[in-house]
Design an enzyme around this catalytic site. Structure first.
Site, mmCIF file in Angstrom:
data_model
loop_
_atom_site.group_PDB
_atom_site.id
_atom_site.type_symbol
_atom_site.label_atom_id
_atom_site.label_comp_id
_atom_site.label_asym_id
_atom_site.label_seq_id
_atom_site.Cartn_x
_atom_site.Cartn_y
_atom_site.Cartn_z
ATOM 1 N N THR A 47 5.142 1.506 -0.351
ATOM 2 C CA THR A 47 6.565 1.224 -0.559
ATOM 3 C C THR A 47 7.111 1.993 -1.751
ATOM 4 O O THR A 47 8.241 2.495 -1.717
ATOM 5 C CB THR A 47 6.805 -0.289 -0.739
ATOM 6 O OG1 THR A 47 6.325 -0.966 0.420
ATOM 7 C CG2 THR A 47 8.269 -0.610 -0.945
ATOM 8 N N CYS A 48 6.311 2.127 -2.779
ATOM 9 C CA CYS A 48 6.749 2.848 -3.979
ATOM 10 C C CYS A 48 7.037 4.316 -3.662
ATOM 11 O O CYS A 48 8.006 4.879 -4.161
ATOM 12 C CB CYS A 48 5.679 2.746 -5.062
ATOM 13 S SG CYS A 48 5.220 1.051 -5.469
ATOM 14 N N SER A 49 6.215 4.922 -2.823
ATOM 15 C CA SER A 49 6.348 6.339 -2.507
ATOM 16 C C SER A 49 7.320 6.647 -1.375
ATOM 17 O O SER A 49 7.893 7.725 -1.332
ATOM 18 C CB SER A 49 4.979 6.926 -2.128
ATOM 19 O OG SER A 49 4.132 6.937 -3.250
#
Length: 157
Positions: A47-49
């Site tokens: 999700t961060c990337s």
């Protein structure tokens, strides 16, 4: 947990730059500046990337047009990992800050223990900081990605 109206705690975050490893004192770095700071549980994670960091990259010019001086991403990773992640994501307009020992994250009261995932990490959040004072804080519920999105913070400015 830190609250709106409170001053950020005294802490240092590191950044790998072209000049080498830089240790930033938060009070000096954010002094007299309007700052968007968002935190992710880990660099290179799904999700961060795919969503969190890319949103702030995509809207960086709009944040700056609204008077934001610094857009910074922080994670409980080392500065080398944060730099590599920023390079891989083309995050040229953002500061990729490392909280290697989680001291800043713990001082904010926004840490979480993830056990086998990676140990001590940051909760996912975004905040607006004006001259070192938190003026907006959006902390995600566990396993959520709703309130800390770039679009949400941008719409609030």
């Amino acid at each position: 947990m830190i609250e709106v109206g409170q001053t950020l705690p005294a802490a240092n975050l590191s950044q790998l730059t072209k000049e080498g490893l830089v240790d930033h004192r938060i009070s000096a770095l954010f002094s007299d500046k309007k700052v968007v700071l968002f935190a992710v549980p880990g660099a290179f994670t799904p999700t961060c990337s795919t969503a969190h960091l890319p949103g702030y990259i995509e809207f960086s010019e709009q944040f700056k047009a609204k008077g934001v001086d610094i857009i910074a991403c922080v994670s409980v990773n080392d500065a080398f990992v944060m730099h590599a992640w920023g390079e891989s994501q083309n995050a040229k307009e953002l500061m990729m800050l490392a909280d290697g020992d989680a001291s800043f994250t713990k001082a904010l009261g926004l840490e979480k223990e993830t056990a086998g995932f990676g140990g001590m990490r940051s909760q996912r959040y975004s905040m607006l900081i004006d001259n070192g004072v938190v003026t907006m804080l959006n902390v995600e519920a566990p396993k959520e990605f709703v309130v800390s999105k770039a679009e949400v913070l941008l719409a609030s400015l």
